[in-house]
Design a protein around this motif. Structure first.
Motif, PDB file in Angstrom:
ATOM      1  N   PHE A  14       5.055   1.931   0.499  1.00 34.04           N
ATOM      2  CA  PHE A  14       4.225   0.815   0.929  1.00 34.04           C
ATOM      3  C   PHE A  14       3.086   0.589  -0.071  1.00 34.04           C
ATOM      4  O   PHE A  14       2.807  -0.542  -0.478  1.00 34.04           O
ATOM      5  N   ALA A  15       2.446   1.665  -0.490  1.00 30.10           N
ATOM      6  CA  ALA A  15       1.387   1.564  -1.499  1.00 30.10           C
ATOM      7  C   ALA A  15       1.953   1.064  -2.825  1.00 30.10           C
ATOM      8  O   ALA A  15       1.331   0.236  -3.504  1.00 30.10           O
ATOM      9  N   ASP A  16       3.139   1.546  -3.191  1.00 30.76           N
ATOM     10  CA  ASP A  16       3.774   1.108  -4.442  1.00 30.76           C
ATOM     11  C   ASP A  16       4.073  -0.390  -4.420  1.00 30.76           C
ATOM     12  O   ASP A  16       3.941  -1.065  -5.440  1.00 30.76           O
ATOM     13  N   LEU A  17       4.487  -0.903  -3.276  1.00 28.66           N
ATOM     14  CA  LEU A  17       4.790  -2.321  -3.156  1.00 28.66           C
ATOM     15  C   LEU A  17       3.529  -3.172  -3.357  1.00 28.66           C
ATOM     16  O   LEU A  17       3.541  -4.172  -4.080  1.00 28.66           O
ATOM     17  N   ILE A  18       2.443  -2.752  -2.759  1.00 30.97           N
ATOM     18  CA  ILE A  18       1.177  -3.464  -2.926  1.00 30.97           C
ATOM     19  C   ILE A  18       0.741  -3.406  -4.394  1.00 30.97           C
ATOM     20  O   ILE A  18       0.340  -4.416  -4.981  1.00 30.97           O
ATOM     21  N   SER A  19       0.841  -2.227  -4.993  1.00 36.89           N
ATOM     22  CA  SER A  19       0.486  -2.071  -6.414  1.00 36.89           C
ATOM     23  C   SER A  19       1.369  -2.947  -7.295  1.00 36.89           C
ATOM     24  O   SER A  19       0.899  -3.525  -8.278  1.00 36.89           O
ATOM     25  N   HIS A  20       2.636  -3.055  -6.948  1.00 35.12           N
ATOM     26  CA  HIS A  20       3.562  -3.910  -7.702  1.00 35.12           C
ATOM     27  C   HIS A  20       3.083  -5.365  -7.676  1.00 35.12           C
ATOM     28  O   HIS A  20       3.063  -6.033  -8.711  1.00 35.12           O
ATOM     29  N   PHE A  21       2.705  -5.847  -6.505  1.00 35.27           N
ATOM     30  CA  PHE A  21       2.199  -7.221  -6.390  1.00 35.27           C
ATOM     31  C   PHE A  21       0.984  -7.434  -7.298  1.00 35.27           C
ATOM     32  O   PHE A  21       0.828  -8.489  -7.907  1.00 35.27           O
ATOM     33  N   ILE A  22       0.127  -6.434  -7.363  1.00 33.84           N
ATOM     34  CA  ILE A  22      -1.098  -6.560  -8.150  1.00 33.84           C
ATOM     35  C   ILE A  22      -0.818  -6.369  -9.644  1.00 33.84           C
ATOM     36  O   ILE A  22      -1.221  -7.191 -10.472  1.00 33.84           O
TER      37      ILE A  22
ATOM     38  N   ILE B 152      -3.090   2.208   4.566  1.00 33.35           N
ATOM     39  CA  ILE B 152      -2.532   2.246   3.207  1.00 33.35           C
ATOM     40  C   ILE B 152      -2.856   0.943   2.481  1.00 33.35           C
ATOM     41  O   ILE B 152      -3.260   0.952   1.312  1.00 33.35           O
ATOM     42  N   TYR B 153      -2.677  -0.178   3.169  1.00 32.06           N
ATOM     43  CA  TYR B 153      -2.987  -1.492   2.610  1.00 32.06           C
ATOM     44  C   TYR B 153      -4.444  -1.537   2.149  1.00 32.06           C
ATOM     45  O   TYR B 153      -4.747  -1.900   1.012  1.00 32.06           O
ATOM     46  N   GLN B 154      -5.350  -1.158   3.035  1.00 29.23           N
ATOM     47  CA  GLN B 154      -6.773  -1.226   2.710  1.00 29.23           C
ATOM     48  C   GLN B 154      -7.132  -0.261   1.579  1.00 29.23           C
ATOM     49  O   GLN B 154      -7.890  -0.625   0.669  1.00 29.23           O
ATOM     50  N   ASN B 155      -6.596   0.950   1.618  1.00 26.56           N
ATOM     51  CA  ASN B 155      -6.882   1.937   0.569  1.00 26.56           C
ATOM     52  C   ASN B 155      -6.345   1.497  -0.785  1.00 26.56           C
ATOM     53  O   ASN B 155      -7.008   1.676  -1.809  1.00 26.56           O
ATOM     54  N   THR B 156      -5.138   0.935  -0.796  1.00 28.66           N
ATOM     55  CA  THR B 156      -4.545   0.497  -2.059  1.00 28.66           C
ATOM     56  C   THR B 156      -5.336  -0.659  -2.648  1.00 28.66           C
ATOM     57  O   THR B 156      -5.646  -0.663  -3.847  1.00 28.66           O
ATOM     58  N   LEU B 157      -5.698  -1.647  -1.828  1.00 26.55           N
ATOM     59  CA  LEU B 157      -6.507  -2.754  -2.325  1.00 26.55           C
ATOM     60  C   LEU B 157      -7.845  -2.246  -2.860  1.00 26.55           C
ATOM     61  O   LEU B 157      -8.332  -2.697  -3.897  1.00 26.55           O
ATOM     62  N   SER B 158      -8.421  -1.293  -2.158  1.00 22.12           N
ATOM     63  CA  SER B 158      -9.713  -0.743  -2.572  1.00 22.12           C
ATOM     64  C   SER B 158      -9.622  -0.062  -3.940  1.00 22.12           C
ATOM     65  O   SER B 158     -10.562  -0.128  -4.733  1.00 22.12           O
ATOM     66  N   GLN B 159      -8.481   0.550  -4.258  1.00 20.83           N
ATOM     67  CA  GLN B 159      -8.285   1.171  -5.582  1.00 20.83           C
ATOM     68  C   GLN B 159      -8.331   0.122  -6.695  1.00 20.83           C
ATOM     69  O   GLN B 159      -8.623   0.443  -7.840  1.00 20.83           O
ATOM     70  N   TYR B 160      -8.029  -1.120  -6.359  1.00 21.07           N
ATOM     71  CA  TYR B 160      -8.063  -2.220  -7.322  1.00 21.07           C
ATOM     72  C   TYR B 160      -9.346  -3.058  -7.177  1.00 21.07           C
ATOM     73  O   TYR B 160      -9.439  -4.143  -7.735  1.00 21.07           O
ATOM     74  N   ASN B 161     -10.294  -2.545  -6.405  1.00 20.56           N
ATOM     75  CA  ASN B 161     -11.550  -3.263  -6.141  1.00 20.56           C
ATOM     76  C   ASN B 161     -11.310  -4.645  -5.525  1.00 20.56           C
ATOM     77  O   ASN B 161     -11.995  -5.614  -5.846  1.00 20.56           O
ATOM     78  N   ILE B 162     -10.307  -4.714  -4.658  1.00 29.72           N
ATOM     79  CA  ILE B 162     -10.010  -5.945  -3.926  1.00 29.72           C
ATOM     80  C   ILE B 162     -10.411  -5.729  -2.470  1.00 29.72           C
ATOM     81  O   ILE B 162     -10.003  -4.742  -1.850  1.00 29.72           O
ATOM     82  N   THR B 163     -11.203  -6.639  -1.951  1.00 33.33           N
ATOM     83  CA  THR B 163     -11.619  -6.564  -0.554  1.00 33.33           C
ATOM     84  C   THR B 163     -10.944  -7.691   0.214  1.00 33.33           C
ATOM     85  O   THR B 163     -11.110  -8.869  -0.136  1.00 33.33           O
ATOM     86  N   PRO B 164     -10.165  -7.354   1.237  1.00 31.21           N
ATOM     87  CA  PRO B 164      -9.525  -8.408   2.026  1.00 31.21           C
ATOM     88  C   PRO B 164     -10.578  -9.260   2.729  1.00 31.21           C
ATOM     89  O   PRO B 164     -11.613  -8.757   3.147  1.00 31.21           O
ATOM     90  N   ASN B 165     -10.299 -10.569   2.857  1.00 34.93           N
ATOM     91  CA  ASN B 165     -11.236 -11.412   3.592  1.00 34.93           C
ATOM     92  C   ASN B 165     -10.882 -11.399   5.079  1.00 34.93           C
ATOM     93  O   ASN B 165      -9.897 -10.774   5.484  1.00 34.93           O
ATOM     94  N   GLU B 166     -11.646 -12.103   5.869  1.00 28.45           N
ATOM     95  CA  GLU B 166     -11.465 -12.055   7.322  1.00 28.45           C
ATOM     96  C   GLU B 166     -10.135 -12.635   7.787  1.00 28.45           C
ATOM     97  O   GLU B 166      -9.710 -12.384   8.906  1.00 28.45           O
ATOM     98  N   TYR B 167      -9.457 -13.419   6.934  1.00 27.09           N
ATOM     99  CA  TYR B 167      -8.179 -14.032   7.311  1.00 27.09           C
ATOM    100  C   TYR B 167      -6.985 -13.356   6.633  1.00 27.09           C
ATOM    101  O   TYR B 167      -5.938 -13.961   6.496  1.00 27.09           O
ATOM    102  N   ASP B 168      -7.153 -12.106   6.220  1.00 24.40           N
ATOM    103  CA  ASP B 168      -6.086 -11.415   5.492  1.00 24.40           C
ATOM    104  C   ASP B 168      -5.310 -10.389   6.313  1.00 24.40           C
ATOM    105  O   ASP B 168      -4.338  -9.832   5.827  1.00 24.40           O
ATOM    106  N   VAL B 169      -5.731 -10.118   7.527  1.00 25.51           N
ATOM    107  CA  VAL B 169      -5.032  -9.139   8.366  1.00 25.51           C
ATOM    108  C   VAL B 169      -4.754  -9.781   9.719  1.00 25.51           C
ATOM    109  O   VAL B 169      -5.662 -10.316  10.358  1.00 25.51           O
ATOM    110  N   PHE B 170      -3.486  -9.718  10.129  1.00 29.21           N
ATOM    111  CA  PHE B 170      -3.096 -10.267  11.425  1.00 29.21           C
ATOM    112  C   PHE B 170      -2.104  -9.299  12.063  1.00 29.21           C
ATOM    113  O   PHE B 170      -1.176  -8.840  11.405  1.00 29.21           O
ATOM    114  N   ILE B 171      -2.318  -8.988  13.323  1.00 25.55           N
ATOM    115  CA  ILE B 171      -1.441  -8.088  14.069  1.00 25.55           C
ATOM    116  C   ILE B 171      -0.849  -8.882  15.228  1.00 25.55           C
ATOM    117  O   ILE B 171      -1.584  -9.495  16.008  1.00 25.55           O
TER     118      ILE B 171
END
Length: 188
Positions: A74-82, A108-127
């Motif tokens: 899952f982390a690898d997939l996010i890293s691939h996108f970036i 994992i999503y939040q930690n991986t984005l944080s490694q790239y200094n990317i902060t999700p905005n308020e409309y980036d997570v939906f459950i």
């Protein structure tokens, strides 16, 4: 006479096997939609089986266990996108029906984005739950401030729901944004 997919129907499997004939049992409790049934099966086996039991994808102190690494892919997939696609805004679609695993993947999503200094905005997570209507709600939410670069989904089933919803709502995938799940569902 059973009702497959219901607690009553699926619990009938407790009466089917001749446990004394088995050399071992592989138990995949997370394949049952109803947690109460998984608990009932586990208790039933502990009380009626003498052979070894191997539990898959669940840490169980009573049995031997196989725990698969769901974190790294899952982390690898996010890293691939970036790294490969240079995506900056990646949304996460989680599943309310599977809270524990969704929370793990959200972390994992939040930690991986944080490694790239990317902060999700308020409309980036939906459950939400499975289904096209829920996926349409998610897309409406994600696109409030423009289209994301990508949507990474809890699993492939949710990814398929959001792809179908996106097509019905007039989006062109992957031209408008990329969508991916991460669990190797054959249909995906």
């Amino acid at each position: 006479g059973e009702n497959p997919g219901t607690l009553q129907g699926e619990s009938g499997l407790l009466d089917v096997p001749s446990y004394h004939e088995y050399d071992g049992i592989i138990l995949a409790l997370r394949t049952y939609l109803e947690p109460a049934l998984a608990t009932k099966i586990q208790e039933h086996l502990q009380n009626n089986v003498n052979c070894p039991i191997l539990t898959i994808q669940q840490n169980n102190s009573h049995n031997n266990n196989i725990i698969l690494d769901n974190d790294s892919p899952f982390a690898d997939l996010i890293s691939h996108f970036i790294d490969i696609h240079q995506y900056k805004r990646i949304c996460f679609l989680g599943c309310s029906a599977e809270d524990a695993t969704t929370q793990a993947r959200l972390d994992i999503y939040q930690n991986t984005l944080s490694q790239y200094n990317i902060t999700p905005n308020e409309y980036d997570v939906f459950i939400c739950n499975y289904g096209i209507s829920y996926a349409k709600q998610a897309l409406t939410y994600f696109t409030q401030n423009g289209c994301p670069d990508a949507i990474i989904c809890y699993n492939d089933r949710m990814a398929l729901d959001i792809i179908y919803a996106a097509n019905e709502m007039g989006y062109c995938i992957p031209k408008d944004f990329a969508i991916s799940g991460c669990n190797n569902l054959e249909l995906s």
